[in-house]
Design an enzyme around this catalytic site. Structure first.
Site, PDB file in Angstrom:
ATOM      1  N   GLY A 157      -9.835  -2.061   5.870  1.00 17.72           N
ATOM      2  CA  GLY A 157     -10.530  -2.964   6.797  1.00 17.72           C
ATOM      3  C   GLY A 157     -11.902  -2.458   7.202  1.00 17.72           C
ATOM      4  N   LYS A 200      -5.043  -0.410  -2.743  1.00 14.96           N
ATOM      5  CA  LYS A 200      -6.084   0.351  -2.039  1.00 14.96           C
ATOM      6  C   LYS A 200      -6.034   1.829  -2.446  1.00 14.96           C
ATOM      7  CE  LYS A 200      -5.780  -2.751   1.944  1.00 14.96           C
ATOM      8  NZ  LYS A 200      -5.023  -3.020   3.171  1.00 14.96           N
TER       9      LYS A 200
HETATM   10  N1  HSE Z   1      -3.028  -7.443   4.584  1.00 14.21           N
HETATM   11  C1  HSE Z   1      -3.900  -6.338   4.662  1.00 14.21           C
HETATM   12  C2  HSE Z   1      -3.356  -5.348   5.668  1.00 14.21           C
HETATM   13  C3  HSE Z   1      -5.281  -6.801   5.048  1.00 14.21           C
HETATM   14  O1  HSE Z   1      -2.474  -5.723   6.453  1.00 14.21           O
HETATM   15  O2  HSE Z   1      -3.782  -4.196   5.673  1.00 14.21           O
HETATM   16  C4  HSE Z   1      -6.316  -5.708   5.031  1.00 14.21           C
HETATM   17  O3  HSE Z   1      -6.573  -5.271   3.738  1.00 14.21           O
END
Ligand code: HSE
Ligand code: NAP
Length: 441
Positions: A134, A205
């Site tokens: 994020g 990620k």
């Molecule tokens: N769905 C993802 C999370 C959004 O909850 O981390 C952020 O990448």
């Protein structure tokens, strides 16, 4: 001052956030980067849908091709999610030599290698800060600020939805499904909830961070992944009583070469799984939708990056950072200062999961009767697996009780084999649970 035109493809949670933030802080950004940013297009699937942000009718359309092909569009921001149309959008923009920004970790995990290649061939760039953690600027930190380091340890909490669910389960004992529904309402969760709760989003990620940190493309199928669906409040309570918290932890750690191993290549452990971590460790205090990445570099030492891992504004902030980088490239006549991904190691591979050595927590449901412990200990002893502690709440003879075993370092392969044998014992009443334990040493 030069004006740069931005096409935002996808006006959902993140797309609306970017639009709002550019309206709020556009002049501040202009002053800082030396260019005015104008949103020239926002494309959506359904123009009539009610939205929290009102886009001017003149910029909204459903035609992403026209938005990208518009000769006046300088920068393309892909925020639709998914991997098929999103791939076409990114490829089309890169082929036109336009810089692209994406928050789409699923797309990059699957096709990143070829997309970065396409960007390089077209002398443009593909930025992806918002795709990992994020609002935390971890991509920029790894590729720029920490460029002079070899990364000896990286551990992360990389999925906001899972961390939010685990935090609420721990604090209030709330059922998994209710908390997931709340995370969806807040805009944290992926359109497909399984991506979050089964660990795949964190895996995407983790692969991106591992590739960047170790200089070889880490394919998603090389990463061991487990989600949080099977974590029960019982495990959370036992972990707490033993001084641990359960978090979905991403691990990216080069392995100290085992002298007995004939493996010629250096290896890196890359995995995502629920993990018991000591309550005293800094990652244990990361709660709710927050993410954190602990990075140990051979020059810098220990560092910690912390912030909101999902949600409209935090993610928009990361997209703005990429828009600024792309703008600076354009103002610099497209000369990219630091390529967003550079492959620099050919002779490295991901350590197979079966070879990972770790401490473990094991929860069994057993009949409270003489000889139960001896039978279990016998299986473990024959597998060469040592027990470091045992917890059994007081039970009643003949009834079923939980039995918790903390296990010394053991290979995953030997643990899996022993667990299979233990599950076949007549005194074991339901499938055993095994969770990794990490002391970060
Ligand atoms: N769905 C993802 C999370 C959004 O909850 O981390 C952020 O990448
Ligand atoms: P979202 O709320 O579902 O928004 C998706 C948007 O894309 C919607 O506006 C949708 O249009 C539009 N869209 C879908 N298909 C389209 C198409 N073919 N043509 C044009 N527009 C199309 O998703 P989001 O949460 O913003 O996530 C977007 C991306 O950011 C994903 O890759 C996600 O993984 C990533 N991300 C999200 C977060 C987060 O916290 N939400 C954080 C980091 C990264 P309609 O509105 O008309 O349906």
């Amino acid at each position: 001052m030069r004006q740069l035109n931005v096409a935002i493809i996808g006006g959902g949670t993140v797309g609306s956030g970017v639009y709002k933030a550019l309206r709020r802080n556009g002049s501040l950004m202009a002053a800082r980067i030396g260019a005015r940013l104008r949103v020239k297009h926002v494309t959506v699937r359904n123009k009539r849908k009610a939205r929290s942000v009102r886009f001017p009718a003149s910029i909204v359309s459903t035609d992403w091709k026209a938005a990208i092909n518009d000769p006046k569009t300088d920068i393309v921001v892909e925020l639709i999610g998914g991997t098929s149309t999103a791939r076409k959008i990114v490829e089309q923009a890169l082929k036109l030599g336009k810089p692209v920004i994406t928050a789409n970790k699923a797309l990059l995990s699957e096709h990143g290698e070829s997309l970065f290649q396409l960007a390089a061939e077209n002398k443009t760039s593909l930025y992806y800060e918002a795709s990992v953690a994020g609002g935390i600027p971890i991509i920029k930190a790894l590729r720029e600020s920490l460029v002079g380091n070899q990364f000896t340890q990286i551990y992360g909490i990389l999925n906001g939805t899972c961390n939010y669910i685990l935090t609420r389960m721990e604090a209030d004992g709330e059922p998994f499904e209710d908390v997931l529904a709340d995370a969806q309402k807040m805009g944290y969760a992926e359109a497909e909830a399984s991506l979050d709760v089964d660990g795949f989003d964190a895996m995407h990620k983790t692969g991106l961070i591992a590739s960047l940190a170790h200089g070889f493309w880490v394919r998603p199928d090389a990463i061991h992944v487990e989600g949080i669906r099977e974590i029960s409040t019982l495990d959370i309570e036992f972990a707490a009583a033993l001084g641990y918290k359960i978090k979905l932890i991403a691990t990216i750690c080069p392995v100290t070469r085992n002298k007995r191993s004939k493996k010629a290549l250096p290896q890196v452990q890359v995995s995502v799984c629920p993990t018991l971590i000591p309550q005293s460790h800094v990652l244990a205090s990361v709660s709710g939708v927050f993410n954190a990445v602990y990075v140990n570099g051979d020059v810098v030492g220990e560092t910690l990056f912390y912030g909101q891992g999902a949600g409209q504004d935090a993610t928009a902030s990361a997209v703005l950072s990429d828009i600024a980088d792309a703008s600076l490239d354009l103002l610099n006549h497209q000369s990219i200062r630091v390529a967003p991904f550079v492959a620099h190691t050919e002779d490295c591979e991901v350590l197979p999961w079966e070879e990972v050595v770790s401490e473990y927590y094991m929860r069994l449901s057993v009949t409270d009767q003489p000889g139960t412990m001896a039978k279990i200990a016998d299986v473990l002893a024959k597998a060469g697996i040592g027990i470091s502690s045992i917890v059994q709440p007081e039970g009643h003879e003949g009834k079923t009780v939980p039995l918790i075993l903390m296990i010394h370092d053991a290979s995953t392969a030997s643990m899996q084999k022993a667990l299979k044998q233990i599950s076949r014992l007549s005194v074991v009443k339901s499938p055993p649970r095994m969770i990794r334990v990490e002391h970060f040493q």
